[in-house]
Motif scaffolding. Structure first.
Motif, PDB file in Angstrom:
ATOM      1  N   GLU A   1      35.665  48.463  52.034  1.00 53.51           N
ATOM      2  CA  GLU A   1      36.955  47.856  52.342  1.00 53.51           C
ATOM      3  C   GLU A   1      38.042  48.873  52.045  1.00 53.51           C
ATOM      4  O   GLU A   1      38.063  49.482  50.974  1.00 53.51           O
ATOM      5  CB  GLU A   1      37.156  46.587  51.518  1.00 53.51           C
TER       6      GLU A   1
ATOM      7  N   HIS B   1      30.722  45.730  46.756  1.00 57.07           N
ATOM      8  CA  HIS B   1      31.951  46.012  47.489  1.00 57.07           C
ATOM      9  C   HIS B   1      32.499  47.376  47.089  1.00 57.07           C
ATOM     10  O   HIS B   1      32.716  47.647  45.903  1.00 57.07           O
ATOM     11  CB  HIS B   1      32.978  44.922  47.210  1.00 57.07           C
TER      12      HIS B   1
ATOM     13  N   ARG C   1      42.143  41.329  45.708  1.00 59.62           N
ATOM     14  CA  ARG C   1      40.814  41.259  46.319  1.00 59.62           C
ATOM     15  C   ARG C   1      39.735  41.095  45.249  1.00 59.62           C
ATOM     16  O   ARG C   1      38.771  40.321  45.433  1.00 59.62           O
ATOM     17  CB  ARG C   1      40.552  42.519  47.143  1.00 59.62           C
TER      18      ARG C   1
ATOM     19  N   GLN D   1      39.538  37.625  44.122  1.00 69.60           N
ATOM     20  CA  GLN D   1      38.841  36.790  45.108  1.00 69.60           C
ATOM     21  C   GLN D   1      37.333  36.937  44.975  1.00 69.60           C
ATOM     22  O   GLN D   1      36.591  35.953  45.044  1.00 69.60           O
ATOM     23  CB  GLN D   1      39.267  37.183  46.524  1.00 69.60           C
TER      24      GLN D   1
END
Length: 298
Positions: free
Chosen positions: A109, A152, A167, A170
């Motif tokens: 990301e 991630h 993020r 989350q």
């Protein structure tokens, strides 16, 4: 979920940092540009010293079977930092073996500040490296888009700091505040880090990980961060000054995963080594595995 200590390679004691700047509408903020220049100087200085080597090791870096056993135990069974206490050093006591038992699905990301060309290059780096890690370990590891990711890889700049913290909240709503604070006020001495999270019912089995890599790094340093943090997020959480040739060493001699490091990963993901196993329990198995593979010079 329990939080594992972050894998980081600080070069100095963290200092107070300025508040996160607001991104400039026409380009990187002053702080982001300053970081880019700083890390470019760091890379140039390291290369000038013959460091950040990109080979896997050579005749000048021999290691024996006993070296490999010692390095594995130090890197896999010890922590560099105390759990849930940020950059506080660990007590130096060994713990149980930690690893993934389910497929690792990586997803990259990017922050809004990361240019398109850099995104394409970094995505290729992570995708190829994930495939390499899978070949080395024999464990299913992949990188790609879509739902279901559990590892991630956040590649973000200073101007993306607020978005990165949001993020992370989350992804791990119950993240320890100390761990979150690392991402929120990361000093420039911390080039990159990874935090791995254990299963709620098994403290030694990883179920999620988040790696943070600064977008301001020049290409080689970004690749180095990818290699070290993604490998450490698989269960090799510590560093050792005696490990050579290795990226699990704070001396920056090697930028990319070495042949020695590949052997560590193969050992870690041997089916004979199970999560929670102590160093004493693992040692006879490790000796057998090393002898069977004929690892290292005699």
């Amino acid at each position: 979920m329990p939080v594992e200590p972050p894998s980081t390679s600080p070069q100095a004691r963290p200092a107070d940092v300025a508040p996160t700047p607001t991104p400039h509408p026409d380009g990187p903020s002053v702080r982001s540009q300053s970081l880019s220049r700083y890390y470019s100087r760091v890379q140039a200085n390291l290369l000038a010293q013959g460091l950040l080597r990109t080979g896997g090791g050579g005749v000048d870096t021999p290691y024996s079977d006993s070296d490999l056993l010692r390095n594995f135990e130090t890197i896999a069974f010890y922590d560099e930092y105390a759990r849930n206490r940020g950059l506080t050093r660990s007590d130096g006591k060994p713990g149980g073996l930690r690893k993934w038992t389910t497929p690792v699905r990586m997803k990259v990301e990017f922050g809004d500040s990361v240019p398109k060309a850099q995104r394409e290059s970094d995505l290729q780096t992570v995708t190829a490296y994930a495939a390499r890690l899978s070949r080395i370990t024999g464990h299913p590891i992949s990188a790609g888009p879509g739902a279901g990711a559990n590892f991630h890889v956040l590649i973000m700049g200073e101007d993306d700091r607020a978005a990165a913290v949001d993020r992370i909240r989350q992804l791990v709503p119950n993240i320890n505040p100390t761990s979150l604070a690392l991402f929120n006020s990361l000093p420039r001495s911390i080039h990159c880090l990874v935090v791995a999270f254990s299963d709620a019912k098994d403290d030694h089995t990883y179920r999620r990980a988040i790696a943070f890599i600064r977008a301001e790094h020049p290409d080689l340093m970004r690749r180095s961060c990818v290699h070290e943090e993604l490998a450490q997020g698989l269960g090799l959480a510590n560093d050792s000054p005696r490990a050579r040739p290795s990226i699990f060493n704070d001396d920056d001699e090697f930028a990319l995963l070495t042949t020695h490091d590949e052997e560590l990963l193969r050992l870690l993901y041997s089916p004979r080594l199970t999560p929670g196993m102590s160093a004493e329990e693992a040692r006879p198995i490790l000796r057998e595995l090393i002898a069977q593979r004929g690892i290292g010079p005699s």
